[in-house]
Design a protein around this motif. Structure first.
Motif, PDB file in Angstrom:
ATOM      1  N   HIS A 148       0.835  -1.203   0.000  1.00 53.50           N
ATOM      2  CA  HIS A 148       0.000   0.000   0.000  1.00 53.50           C
ATOM      3  C   HIS A 148       0.873   1.257   0.000  1.00 53.50           C
ATOM      4  N   GLN A 151       2.116   1.747  -3.446  1.00 54.12           N
ATOM      5  CA  GLN A 151       1.111   2.345  -4.350  1.00 54.12           C
ATOM      6  C   GLN A 151       1.064   3.860  -4.178  1.00 54.12           C
ATOM      7  N   ARG A 154       3.986   5.416  -5.724  1.00 57.62           N
ATOM      8  CA  ARG A 154       3.846   5.464  -7.185  1.00 57.62           C
ATOM      9  C   ARG A 154       3.000   6.680  -7.571  1.00 57.62           C
TER      10      ARG A 154
END
Ligand SMILES: Nc1ncnc2c1ncn2[C@@H]1O[C@H](COP(=O)(O)OP(=O)(O)OP(=O)(O)O)[C@@H](O)[C@H]1O
Length: 498
Positions: A148, A151, A154
């Motif tokens: 998580h 992510q 990113r």
């Protein structure tokens, strides 16, 4: 800048730690340890870096950009005005990007805090994890948390690429337009080749500096995102104060009284624990508290230590409401030995000295003396390192009975007028049990004692037995008296135990 950055991080950490340790216990009931550790380590580092190391780059870039823009206006005001027309759209983009980054960093730091929390819990409870064979489950849980975070990282990378891409592209477009417009100006003899070349050089320089400023800005926004929670914690005022009246030492008796106390834990206000709870604990006597599991026996001890305040009613010490008293002074008069005493990961000697007001002034003789009274001296001396034996995290390298005797020695060194004891329910072997019991009896001598009693011998020897049921003291008296009541709760409780 780097050293001042480190200094800022250190100061932030020290202030945050001191603010945390002053918070009321109810705050820790609601907050996770891993999260606080993450705030102390990661958030402080991020904030410190963003306002120092990064600031030096930002200042340099800012100075270069201002001088470059000045020179551009000096060379050609017309071209400079044209170039600077890109500033408003880029500023709007920067504000949008900055806000997004600030929000994203907050979420990312929260997510990181959850990762730390999970790691802390799994590693701290490794024995339970191993016993249930849950290593793989814990690893999977941790990996999903880390994923998580990835992510979110990113998302940050995409936003960053978008922002830097847009600013870079506008920079290049500007250079091209300057070439075009400069060419036109040269054609109409409003500009020389030399002026255009120097203008281009300055514009290039300003472009580079603005790149530096953008990077400074995004780091600053990240710092502010991480800082939000830090300020909240730093500025949080503890609900229980640290000041108040100190009673006269000479006339201090140590008489305790609960009068019509109502209480519910702040974390679960809808579940009342005590309703109209009254109990007096005379000075220099032993009161045994008995009652079914979950009836609130440990809560009585927490209220006496003023870890929580009652919703209504009073708890008094020698007739003074404990809310008027200085809590630090109050706690200095109370010794506690809990069911499962917690030790610190230092030596046995340091753990015992922890009981004193000033541990550094405690002598080795004093430590050995209290250890002997607590029946701990013999087993400690049997360790190769004796009193210097390190006990491991929370005393993990010692047995339950050994930990208890060290906790008793620690309480003896404190020499408090009032003792709050929670007798261990877990069975010790006969010899250990005898040694612990004898140490406790020595510790209790001449003090006001409230003991959560489980052993029949403790109950029989107590001056008073108080039975706690459904948030109230329902029966009170000596063991035999209470047993003789035909329909009494105490009688039922004792029958169940036997
Ligand atoms: N920090 C807390 N926040 C919310 N509720 C709590 C907290 N600590 C205890 N409780 C609840 O308060 C009630 C009384 O708990 P307490 O530990 O005082 O009982 P006890 O009589 O000492 O139990 P035992 O004999 O099993 O140790 C329980 O229902 C428990 O779930």
């Amino acid at each position: 800048m780097q050293t001042s950055g480190q200094r800022i991080v250190n100061r932030l950490r020290a202030s945050l730690f001191s603010s945390l340790l002053r918070q009321e216990v109810a705050f820790f009931d609601k907050t996770r340890t891993g999260e606080l550790i993450n705030r102390l380590s990661s958030d402080t580092a991020l904030l410190g870096r963003s306002i120092t190391e990064n600031l030096s780059d930002g200042l340099r870039a800012g100075a270069q950009a201002s001088i470059g823009i000045g020179m551009m206006f000096y060379v050609s005001p017309q071209l400079a005005t044209f170039v600077l027309s890109v500033v408003p759209p880029i500023s709007i983009l920067a504000v949008i990007y900055g806000r997004y980054l600030q929000k994203l960093t907050k979420v990312m730091q929260d997510s990181l805090a959850q990762t730390t929390q999970l790691a802390e819990e799994s590693i701290g409870n490794i024995r339970t994890v191993r016993a249930f064979g849950k290593e793989i489950t814990e690893i999977e849980k941790y990996t999903s948390k880390v994923d998580h975070v990835m992510q979110l990282a990113r998302k940050e990378a995409f936003a960053r690429a978008g922002f830097f891409g847009a600013t870079g592209l506008s920079g290049n477009l500007i250079v091209l337009s300057v070439l075009y417009k400069g060419g036109l100006l040269m054609g109409s003899a409003h500009m020389t080749v030399g002026e255009l070349s120097s203008f281009l050089m300055y514009a290039f320089w300003v472009g580079l500096s603005i790149g530096g400023l953008s990077s400074f800005y995004s780091e600053l926004m990240k710092g502010l995102g991480a800082g939000g929670r830090l300020w909240e914690l730093l500025e949080r005022k503890p609900e229980l104060p640290f000041d108040g009246v100190v009673l006269n030492q000479e006339s201090f008796q140590g008489t305790l009284e609960f009068r019509n106390v109502h209480f519910a834990y702040p974390a679960r206000p809808e579940v009342p624990i005590f309703q109209d709870f009254s109990l007096s604990i005379p000075s220099a006597s032993v009161t045994a508290l008995v009652g079914p599991s979950g009836s609130g026996k440990s809560t009585v001890l927490s209220l006496l230590l003023r870890l929580y305040d009652p919703i209504s009613g009073t708890i008094s010490l020698d007739g003074h409401d404990i809310r008027q008293l200085n809590p630090v002074w109050l706690r200095s008069k109370i010794g506690t030995v809990s069911q499962e005493p917690v030790l610190f990961s230092c030596s046995i000697a340091e753990n015992i000295a922890y009981g004193a007001d000033d541990p550094s002034s405690v002598t080795a003789e004093q430590i050995e003396k209290v250890a002997d009274v607590a029946n701990a001296g013999a087993f400690i001396r049997n360790f190769p390192q004796g009193f210097n034996t390190v006990v491991g995290e929370k005393g993990v390298l010692l047995s339950g009975g050994q930990k208890q005797r060290i906790a008793i020695a620690r309480a003896l060194l404190k020499n408090p007028k009032i003792l709050l004891l929670d007798e261990a329910t877990s069975a010790l072997d006969a010899e250990n049990e005898y040694l612990v019991q004898e140490a406790l009896d020595r510790l209790m001598e001449g003090r006001t004692v409230l003991i959560i009693a489980h052993r029949l011998s403790t109950i029989k020897n107590a001056n008073t037995v108080a039975v706690l049921d459904q948030g109230k003291i329902t029966e009170r008296g000596r063991h035999e008296e209470l047993l003789s009541k035909p329909n009494g709760i105490y009688r039922r409780l004792m029958n169940k135990q036997s």
